[in-house]
Design an enzyme around this catalytic site. Structure first.
Site, PDB file in Angstrom:
ATOM      1  CG  ASP A 106      11.491  -0.199   1.317  1.00 14.97           C
ATOM      2  OD1 ASP A 106      11.432   0.322   0.197  1.00 14.97           O
ATOM      3  OD2 ASP A 106      10.893  -1.255   1.593  1.00 14.97           O
ATOM      4  CE1 TYR A 213       5.863  -2.215  -1.869  1.00 21.50           C
ATOM      5  CE2 TYR A 213       6.380  -4.406  -1.022  1.00 21.50           C
ATOM      6  CZ  TYR A 213       6.775  -3.124  -1.364  1.00 21.50           C
ATOM      7  OH  TYR A 213       8.094  -2.757  -1.207  1.00 21.50           O
ATOM      8  CG  HIS A 271      15.511   2.045  -1.923  1.00 19.27           C
ATOM      9  ND1 HIS A 271      14.511   2.960  -1.676  1.00 19.27           N
ATOM     10  CD2 HIS A 271      15.139   0.899  -1.273  1.00 19.27           C
ATOM     11  CE1 HIS A 271      13.569   2.392  -0.933  1.00 19.27           C
ATOM     12  NE2 HIS A 271      13.936   1.158  -0.666  1.00 19.27           N
TER      13      HIS A 271
END
Length: 290
Positions: A106, A213, A271
């Site tokens: 990730d 982010y 994921h």
């Protein structure tokens, strides 16, 4: 395999005024494990003992902003140059000339991709778990399908609101992401989850985690505008095919940019492929490192 925490050493190193916590175990060639959002070093609990038993020395940090590592203020502190420099500092602190492998899942995968571009002399191999090469990711943002999957990345650009949402109802959104996303029953136990909640509860942690982010979309970031440097390092991409956040078409990097890549797709894995199929991930990882 079961993690025996009595065999782990908890250490700290400081880089550019930021104190980084990491666990270390084993002896042999160095393998660095980089966790994703919203995790910490403990996300590698299935991989650390397998690597140590196979004769590797493992370092698994809490990346800056997470758990016991420092949480510098400001979005700029979480830009890729700072994050990759942290990895270089960890390798230097270990006393190794280079890492036999850097492994990232990730967001840790995003940092690992960037690290291979910026510091190619400091690693021999690269392993990526469900984290697309940046060219693939930013190209995918041009499609409605991936924009729907990645809605949270854009929600995280708001000030303060994402932190309030993440903290609401005892971190319900974050708990759901690590507890409900994995497909294997029992992949995340209540005891495991309690450790994550403790990490999320650290002062400043939520803002720091979300700032990864925010930094990605700030002016001056790459954001797909220029072609990233080529990665000539041998690369293994391990991809759980039931990823709710990233389309399966993002797994394979562009051969012109990553000519030595192999993709191993893992059916019936989410994921969090290393939670769902830890034995398979360990097998693929060790075969690639030999």
């Amino acid at each position: 395999m079961t993690l025996d925490e009595s065999k782990l050493s908890h250490r700290f190193t400081e880089h550019d005024g930021v104190r980084l916590h990491y666990v270390e175990a084993g002896e042999g060639p160095l393998v660095v494990l980089l966790h994703g959002f919203p995790e910490m070093w403990y996300s590698w609990r299935h991989q650390i003992p397998a690597l140590v038993e196979a004769g590797y020395r493992v370092i698994a940090p809490d990346m800056r902003g997470y758990n016991l590592s420092d949480k510098p203020k400001g979005v700029a502190a979480y830009a890729l140059p700072e994050l990759t420099a942290d990895v270089a500092a960890l390798i230097q602190a270990s006393g190794a000339e280079r890492a036999a492998a850097v492994v990232g899942h990730d967001w840790g995968g995003g940092v690992a991709w960037a690290f291979a571009m910026r510091y190619p002399a400091l690693l021999e191999r690269l392993v990526i778990l469900n984290s697309p090469h940046p060219e693939r990711l930013f190209s995918a943002f041009r499609t409605a399908r991936q924009l729907r999957k990645s809605w949270y990345m854009f929600f995280f650009q708001l000030p303060k609101v994402p932190e309030l949402a993440a903290r609401k109802n005892d971190f319900a959104l974050l708990r759901a992401s690590v507890k409900n996303d994995p497909r294997r029953p029992g992949a995340m136990s209540d005891e495991d989850l309690a450790r994550y909640i403790e990490a999320w509860s650290q002062p400043g942690a939520l803002t720091a985690m979300i700032n990864y982010y925010r930094a990605l979309f700030r002016p001056g970031s790459r954001r797909g505008k220029t072609r990233p440097p080529r990665v000539d390092t041998p690369v293994l991409v391990i991809w759980g095919e039931h990823d709710r956040h990233l389309g399966a078409e993002l797994a394979a990097p562009n051969p012109a940019l990553v000519p030595n890549a192999r993709v191993a797709r893992v059916p019936d894995a989410s994921h969090f492929v290393h939670y769902d199929r830890p034995e398979k991930v360990n097998q693929l990882l060790l075969e690639f490192l030999r």
